[in-house]
Motif scaffolding. Structure first.
Motif, short mmCIF file in Angstrom:
data_model
loop_
_atom_site.label_atom_id
_atom_site.label_comp_id
_atom_site.label_asym_id
_atom_site.label_seq_id
_atom_site.Cartn_x
_atom_site.Cartn_y
_atom_site.Cartn_z
N ASP A 41 58.77 75.85 22.26
CA ASP A 41 57.98 75.91 20.81
C ASP A 41 57.18 74.79 20.54
O ASP A 41 56.38 74.98 19.69
N ALA A 42 57.17 73.77 21.03
CA ALA A 42 56.09 72.69 20.90
C ALA A 42 56.15 71.58 22.05
O ALA A 42 57.42 71.58 22.88
N LEU A 43 55.22 70.88 22.20
CA LEU A 43 55.15 69.95 23.27
C LEU A 43 54.86 68.59 22.58
O LEU A 43 53.68 68.50 21.54
N ILE B 291 41.64 79.97 28.74
CA ILE B 291 41.78 78.63 28.92
C ILE B 291 43.17 78.56 27.94
O ILE B 291 43.58 79.26 26.93
N PRO B 292 43.84 77.35 27.87
CA PRO B 292 45.26 77.18 27.19
C PRO B 292 44.72 77.12 25.52
O PRO B 292 43.51 76.67 24.99
N ARG B 293 45.41 77.75 24.81
CA ARG B 293 45.42 77.92 23.36
C ARG B 293 46.51 76.79 22.41
O ARG B 293 47.52 77.05 22.78
N VAL B 294 45.92 76.00 22.02
CA VAL B 294 46.61 74.71 21.50
C VAL B 294 46.42 74.70 19.65
O VAL B 294 45.26 75.05 19.27
N ILE C 237 59.00 66.96 25.90
CA ILE C 237 58.34 65.50 25.56
C ILE C 237 57.66 65.05 26.85
O ILE C 237 58.16 64.85 27.92
N ASP C 238 56.43 65.29 26.80
CA ASP C 238 55.25 64.76 27.85
C ASP C 238 55.17 65.75 28.89
O ASP C 238 56.21 66.47 29.42
N SER C 239 54.04 66.13 29.08
CA SER C 239 53.57 67.22 30.29
C SER C 239 52.83 66.23 31.33
O SER C 239 51.49 66.47 31.60
N GLY C 240 53.48 65.77 32.23
CA GLY C 240 52.86 65.31 33.51
C GLY C 240 52.29 65.97 34.56
O GLY C 240 52.30 67.48 34.38
N PRO C 241 51.91 65.58 35.62
CA PRO C 241 51.26 66.29 36.79
C PRO C 241 52.15 67.44 37.24
O PRO C 241 51.83 68.36 37.91
N LEU D 295 48.85 69.46 30.98
CA LEU D 295 48.62 70.23 29.79
C LEU D 295 48.17 71.73 30.13
O LEU D 295 48.76 72.55 29.42
N ASP D 296 47.18 71.83 31.05
CA ASP D 296 46.65 73.31 31.38
C ASP D 296 47.67 74.34 31.68
O ASP D 296 47.52 75.47 31.33
N ASP D 297 48.94 73.88 32.32
CA ASP D 297 49.54 74.91 32.52
C ASP D 297 50.72 75.47 31.45
O ASP D 297 51.55 76.58 31.46
N ILE D 298 50.31 75.07 30.21
CA ILE D 298 50.87 75.70 29.05
C ILE D 298 50.42 76.89 28.94
O ILE D 298 50.88 77.98 27.95
N ARG D 299 49.29 77.41 29.50
CA ARG D 299 48.70 78.66 29.33
C ARG D 299 49.67 79.73 29.72
O ARG D 299 49.68 81.08 28.80
N ALA D 300 50.33 79.75 30.65
CA ALA D 300 51.63 80.73 30.71
C ALA D 300 52.42 80.85 29.51
O ALA D 300 52.78 82.25 29.20
N TYR D 301 52.75 80.06 28.71
CA TYR D 301 53.68 80.28 27.45
C TYR D 301 52.70 80.89 26.55
O TYR D 301 53.02 81.88 25.73
N ASN D 302 51.16 80.49 26.50
CA ASN D 302 50.17 81.37 25.78
C ASN D 302 50.37 82.69 25.89
O ASN D 302 50.37 83.73 24.92
N PHE D 303 50.39 83.19 27.16
CA PHE D 303 50.37 84.77 27.53
C PHE D 303 51.75 85.27 27.08
O PHE D 303 51.66 86.41 26.59
N SER D 304 52.82 84.44 27.61
CA SER D 304 54.13 85.15 27.31
C SER D 304 54.65 85.11 26.10
O SER D 304 55.23 86.11 25.35
N GLN D 305 54.29 84.28 25.14
CA GLN D 305 54.64 84.31 23.90
C GLN D 305 53.60 84.66 22.73
O GLN D 305 53.96 84.74 21.61
N ASN D 306 52.32 85.08 23.25
CA ASN D 306 51.34 85.36 22.29
C ASN D 306 50.97 84.30 21.21
O ASN D 306 50.81 84.95 20.04
N LYS D 307 51.02 83.28 21.47
CA LYS D 307 50.64 82.10 20.40
C LYS D 307 50.30 80.98 20.87
O LYS D 307 50.24 80.58 22.17
#
Length: 253
Positions: free
Chosen positions: A68-70, A125-128, A49-53, A83-95
């Motif tokens: 699994d979700a933000l 870039i992040p995929r959402v 819950i929440d993705s601060g600085p 928010l930009d740092d969810i990119r790592a999960y995009n790459f590792s989870q491929n979704k």
């Protein structure tokens, strides 16, 4: 459910840049507060819950390898800037990463992070996936979230109840009908900014009074500023069932 406080500080964090007060100079690890956020592990799923600085620093510290979700409470920068740092999960989870928030909040994300939503999808870039929510309960991967409507001065904000756990931050008023949605929770988290009254946050005494009314088995205070006082001095003044949260604190519900 396992709950981890990723951050328990207010918008400036603690210590505050340039401040030399007792709290900001404290060597007590409980007085070092990143911006407010919480991690929930429930039914084999991982939610934040929440993705601060401080999002990147927080998930690295807690070794959160899957997400699994933000879910967002509101659109203020100290709750969205990472928010930009969810990119790592995009790459590792491929979704794509599912994002849940009110329509107003998602529109603000589109403005703040325009490059994510532009027609030119720059590589990396992040995929959402955007999921607009209202005050109606909703499910994520079979886990039920019950929104709680609170007021942050004049801004409508959402807290959430998941099972017997309720999480509310950035509030200074909870209508009685929303209080009824919280009642019966075993654990309630509430913001407590400082000792003195504030225009948009509960003070310490206001938060204690609300938790006493709600009477959960345990209450935790979060979104704490350096003006509240040192952890070691404030916590002993609280009712036994209420504790100050601190970064990295974990418990089961």
């Amino acid at each position: 459910m396992k709950v981890t406080f990723l951050g328990t500080g207010t918008s400036q964090g603690v210590p505050v840049i340039g401040c030399t007060c007792e709290v900001c100079r404290s060597v007590d690890y409980r007085d070092k507060r990143l911006r407010v956020s919480v991690h929930l592990q429930v039914e084999g799923k991982s939610f934040i819950i929440d993705s601060g600085p401080d999002f990147r620093q927080q998930v690295l510290r807690e070794r959160i390898r899957t997400l699994d979700a933000l879910i967002f409470t509101h659109e203020h920068k100290d709750h969205t800037a990472g928010l930009d740092d969810i990119r790592a999960y995009n790459f590792s989870q491929n979704k794509d990463m599912p994002l849940y928030g009110e329509e107003r909040v998602l529109e603000q994300l589109k403005r703040e992070f325009a490059y994510i939503f532009s027609g030119i999808q720059y590589p990396g870039i992040p995929r959402v996936q955007l999921h607009p929510i209202t005050e109606t309960p909703f499910e994520i991967d079979g886990v039920l979230f019950r929104p709680i409507r609170v007021k942050h001065y004049k801004l409508p904000v959402l807290g959430y109840r998941v099972g017997d756990f309720t999480y509310i931050t950035d509030a200074n008023h909870i209508p009685e009908e929303e209080m009824d949605k919280i009642r019966g929770s075993k654990v309630v988290v509430l913001n407590a900014l400082r000792q003195e009254p504030h225009i948009s946050h509960f003070s310490l005494q206001e938060a204690v009074d609300l938790l006493t009314d709600l009477a959960p088995e345990r209450g935790y205070l979060t979104h704490i500023s350096h003006l509240l006082g040192p952890h070691r001095e404030v916590e002993p003044t609280l009712p036994e069932f209420i504790r100050l949260a601190y970064d990295g604190l974990q418990f089961e519900v």
